[in-house]
Design an enzyme around this catalytic site. Structure first.
Site, mmCIF file in Angstrom:
data_model
loop_
_atom_site.group_PDB
_atom_site.id
_atom_site.type_symbol
_atom_site.label_atom_id
_atom_site.label_comp_id
_atom_site.label_asym_id
_atom_site.label_seq_id
_atom_site.Cartn_x
_atom_site.Cartn_y
_atom_site.Cartn_z
ATOM 1 N N GLY A 8 0.835 -1.210 0.000
ATOM 2 C CA GLY A 8 0.000 0.000 0.000
ATOM 3 C C GLY A 8 0.858 1.244 0.000
ATOM 4 O O GLY A 8 0.601 2.185 0.744
ATOM 5 N N ASP A 59 -2.513 -7.413 -5.104
ATOM 6 C CA ASP A 59 -3.496 -7.248 -4.049
ATOM 7 C C ASP A 59 -3.031 -8.161 -2.904
ATOM 8 O O ASP A 59 -2.902 -9.383 -3.104
ATOM 9 C CB ASP A 59 -4.867 -7.685 -4.600
ATOM 10 C CG ASP A 59 -5.984 -7.576 -3.569
ATOM 11 O OD1 ASP A 59 -5.707 -7.658 -2.362
ATOM 12 O OD2 ASP A 59 -7.136 -7.426 -4.001
ATOM 13 N N VAL A 60 -2.773 -7.610 -1.733
ATOM 14 C CA VAL A 60 -2.222 -8.428 -0.644
ATOM 15 C C VAL A 60 -3.136 -9.593 -0.253
ATOM 16 O O VAL A 60 -2.676 -10.573 0.330
ATOM 17 C CB VAL A 60 -1.883 -7.604 0.631
ATOM 18 C CG1 VAL A 60 -0.761 -6.613 0.380
ATOM 19 C CG2 VAL A 60 -3.111 -6.905 1.193
ATOM 20 N N ASN A 88 1.749 -2.323 5.420
ATOM 21 C CA ASN A 88 0.961 -1.108 5.641
ATOM 22 C C ASN A 88 -0.435 -1.167 5.020
ATOM 23 O O ASN A 88 -1.351 -0.497 5.493
ATOM 24 C CB ASN A 88 1.756 0.077 5.057
ATOM 25 C CG ASN A 88 0.908 1.308 4.855
ATOM 26 O OD1 ASN A 88 0.584 2.016 5.807
ATOM 27 N ND2 ASN A 88 0.507 1.563 3.609
ATOM 28 N N SER A 141 -3.052 0.070 14.653
ATOM 29 C CA SER A 141 -3.849 1.289 14.833
ATOM 30 C C SER A 141 -4.192 1.456 16.307
ATOM 31 O O SER A 141 -4.270 0.470 17.051
ATOM 32 C CB SER A 141 -5.144 1.156 14.035
ATOM 33 O OG SER A 141 -6.048 2.168 14.401
ATOM 34 N N TYR A 154 -12.339 -3.776 12.032
ATOM 35 C CA TYR A 154 -11.034 -3.092 11.983
ATOM 36 C C TYR A 154 -10.245 -3.331 13.285
ATOM 37 O O TYR A 154 -9.042 -3.567 13.252
ATOM 38 C CB TYR A 154 -11.298 -1.597 11.763
ATOM 39 C CG TYR A 154 -10.089 -0.767 11.448
ATOM 40 C CD1 TYR A 154 -9.491 -0.791 10.194
ATOM 41 C CD2 TYR A 154 -9.528 0.081 12.408
ATOM 42 C CE1 TYR A 154 -8.380 -0.009 9.901
ATOM 43 C CE2 TYR A 154 -8.425 0.871 12.128
ATOM 44 C CZ TYR A 154 -7.858 0.825 10.871
ATOM 45 O OH TYR A 154 -6.750 1.594 10.592
ATOM 46 N N ALA A 156 -10.571 -5.908 15.312
ATOM 47 C CA ALA A 156 -10.121 -7.309 15.307
ATOM 48 C C ALA A 156 -8.862 -7.435 14.461
ATOM 49 O O ALA A 156 -7.874 -8.077 14.855
ATOM 50 C CB ALA A 156 -11.220 -8.213 14.753
ATOM 51 N N ALA A 157 -8.880 -6.807 13.296
ATOM 52 C CA ALA A 157 -7.732 -6.905 12.382
ATOM 53 C C ALA A 157 -6.491 -6.262 12.995
ATOM 54 O O ALA A 157 -5.396 -6.838 12.973
ATOM 55 C CB ALA A 157 -8.073 -6.238 11.045
ATOM 56 N N LYS A 158 -6.671 -5.086 13.556
ATOM 57 C CA LYS A 158 -5.495 -4.354 14.034
ATOM 58 C C LYS A 158 -4.977 -4.923 15.366
ATOM 59 O O LYS A 158 -3.782 -4.799 15.668
ATOM 60 C CB LYS A 158 -5.826 -2.861 14.149
ATOM 61 C CG LYS A 158 -6.094 -2.209 12.791
ATOM 62 C CD LYS A 158 -4.924 -2.391 11.828
ATOM 63 C CE LYS A 158 -5.061 -1.606 10.550
ATOM 64 N NZ LYS A 158 -3.949 -1.802 9.622
HETATM 65 P P1 NAP Z 1 -5.210 5.058 2.443
HETATM 66 O O1 NAP Z 1 -4.838 6.495 2.309
HETATM 67 O O2 NAP Z 1 -6.612 4.638 2.187
HETATM 68 O O3 NAP Z 1 -4.220 4.199 1.504
HETATM 69 C C1 NAP Z 1 -4.357 2.825 1.479
HETATM 70 C C2 NAP Z 1 -3.213 2.211 0.708
HETATM 71 O O4 NAP Z 1 -3.333 0.793 0.828
HETATM 72 C C3 NAP Z 1 -3.244 2.527 -0.770
HETATM 73 O O5 NAP Z 1 -1.903 2.634 -1.201
HETATM 74 C C4 NAP Z 1 -3.915 1.293 -1.382
HETATM 75 O O6 NAP Z 1 -3.504 1.030 -2.725
HETATM 76 C C5 NAP Z 1 -3.388 0.220 -0.457
HETATM 77 N N1 NAP Z 1 -4.218 -0.979 -0.395
HETATM 78 C C6 NAP Z 1 -5.482 -1.118 0.087
HETATM 79 N N2 NAP Z 1 -5.892 -2.381 -0.020
HETATM 80 C C7 NAP Z 1 -4.876 -3.073 -0.598
HETATM 81 C C8 NAP Z 1 -4.689 -4.410 -0.985
HETATM 82 N N3 NAP Z 1 -5.673 -5.320 -0.818
HETATM 83 N N4 NAP Z 1 -3.521 -4.767 -1.554
HETATM 84 C C9 NAP Z 1 -2.530 -3.863 -1.740
HETATM 85 N N5 NAP Z 1 -2.645 -2.565 -1.389
HETATM 86 C C10 NAP Z 1 -3.807 -2.185 -0.834
HETATM 87 O O7 NAP Z 1 -4.884 4.514 3.907
HETATM 88 P P2 NAP Z 1 -3.855 5.047 5.029
HETATM 89 O O8 NAP Z 1 -4.587 5.968 5.922
HETATM 90 O O9 NAP Z 1 -2.592 5.481 4.398
HETATM 91 O O10 NAP Z 1 -3.648 3.706 5.847
HETATM 92 C C11 NAP Z 1 -2.460 2.927 5.756
HETATM 93 C C12 NAP Z 1 -2.438 1.964 6.917
HETATM 94 O O11 NAP Z 1 -2.443 2.697 8.131
HETATM 95 C C13 NAP Z 1 -3.645 1.032 6.977
HETATM 96 O O12 NAP Z 1 -3.239 -0.226 7.411
HETATM 97 C C14 NAP Z 1 -4.524 1.693 7.997
HETATM 98 O O13 NAP Z 1 -5.390 0.770 8.602
HETATM 99 C C15 NAP Z 1 -3.480 2.220 8.957
HETATM 100 N N6 NAP Z 1 -3.915 3.319 9.809
HETATM 101 C C16 NAP Z 1 -4.333 4.493 9.285
HETATM 102 C C17 NAP Z 1 -4.724 5.515 10.143
HETATM 103 C C18 NAP Z 1 -5.176 6.834 9.653
HETATM 104 O O14 NAP Z 1 -5.676 7.630 10.456
HETATM 105 N N7 NAP Z 1 -5.056 7.165 8.377
HETATM 106 C C19 NAP Z 1 -4.701 5.301 11.522
HETATM 107 C C20 NAP Z 1 -4.269 4.094 12.027
HETATM 108 C C21 NAP Z 1 -3.870 3.102 11.158
HETATM 109 P P3 NAP Z 1 -4.202 1.733 -4.013
HETATM 110 O O15 NAP Z 1 -3.719 3.156 -4.050
HETATM 111 O O16 NAP Z 1 -3.715 0.959 -5.187
HETATM 112 O O17 NAP Z 1 -5.679 1.645 -3.794
#
Ligand code: NAP
Length: 242
Positions: A8, A59-60, A88, A141, A154, A156-158
């Site tokens: 990601g 796709d992971v 990520n 998270s 979410y 459960a996953a995290k």
């Molecule tokens: P985001 O802006 O929605 O970006 C998600 C990224 O993950 C994108 O690059 C997307 O690729 C990729 N992705 C999604 N599903 C995928 C899959 N099945 N296979 C491969 N790539 C995949 O999300 P983010 O906020 O950066 O979140 C990144 C991580 O941080 C996640 O694990 C999220 O749960 C965690 N997190 C985020 C926050 C927050 O506040 N933002 C807080 C805590 C934890 P594409 O561009 O190709 O769609």
């Protein structure tokens, strides 16, 4: 050469992590699921900064696709290996449990848990055998630590990501491969853009959402030589939101 793979890596936290690791002189593999334009943008920024990167589409959640993409990369890079892995990729699909669909449940768990498993299992043997050590950083998270209504899937996953981190760290410690997790609070990315930010920041002691670059610095530290005695840990980064 020792590469980093960031799942990601095309947007949000992953994008910032790719740019930060490349800034440390590490060649980065930018994984993305569908958004090639965004992934190419990350690669262009890295090149503009004098760094090195490659795109890797998979796709992971697709075990066969994960293995095929990494097999192909290894064929093209016989002298190289992935020594840094940042798991990520993640999605949100919120809803209260009594209304949650099977797809809503499984999609979130498949991405954060099964995806992490498929990618990590495939890369671990080389990472452990090379003898140069390795770094795995899993993105959990605050929700995985605290629990949040509307996010049973979410959470459960995290939480699972934290459990995997603790267990895997013990399996790999003797091979000098550290495994840690980061637990961000609210960070400004596409994932949080639909949330009522003004309302939520009232609960955050620092009165703001975090920036992806702030998480990237933490991940970079956990990937550094200086962090070599830290393993099995989950480090929070949340502006004081407990
Ligand atoms: P985001 O802006 O929605 O970006 C998600 C990224 O993950 C994108 O690059 C997307 O690729 C990729 N992705 C999604 N599903 C995928 C899959 N099945 N296979 C491969 N790539 C995949 O999300 P983010 O906020 O950066 O979140 C990144 C991580 O941080 C996640 O694990 C999220 O749960 C965690 N997190 C985020 C926050 C927050 O506040 N933002 C807080 C805590 C934890 P594409 O561009 O190709 O769609």
């Amino acid at each position: 050469m020792k590469y980093a793979l960031v799942t990601g890596g095309s947007r949000g936290l992953g994008r910032a992590i790719c740019i930060r690791l490349a800034g440390m002189g590490i060649p980065v593999i930018i994984n993305f699921r569908g958004n090639e334009i965004a992934a190419q943008e990350v690669s262009d920024i890295i090149a503009g900064n004098g760094g090195k990167s490659e795109l890797m589409k998979f796709d992971v959640t697709d075990k066969v696709g994960v293995e095929a993409a990494i097999d192909e990369w290894e064929r093209n890079h016989p002298e190289d290996y992935v020594g840094y892995l940042v798991n990520n990729a993640g999605i949100r699909n919120d809803g209260v449990m009594f209304m949650m669909t099977d797809e809503g449940w499984h999609g979130v768990l498949d991405t954060s848990v099964n995806g992490l498993f498929y990618v990590t299992r495939r890369l671990l043997p080389k990472m452990m055998m090379r003898g140069h050590g390795g770094r795995i950083v899993n993105v959990s998270s605050l929700s995985g630590l605290k629990g949040l209504a509307g996010q049973t899937n979410y959470c459960a996953a995290k939480s699972a990501v934290i459990g995997i981190t603790r267990a895997l760290a013990q399996e790999t410690a003797a091979r000098n491969v550290t495994v840690n997790a980061v637990a961000p609070g609210f960070i400004e990315t596409d994932m949080t853009k639909d949330l009522p930010q003004e309302e939520l920041i009232r609960m955050i002691p620092q009165k703001r959402f975090g920036k992806p670059e702030e998480v990237a610095h933490l991940v970079a530290f956990l990937c550094s030589e200086e962090a070599s005695y830290i393993t099995g840990q989950t480090i929070s980064i949340n502006g004081g939101l407990l």
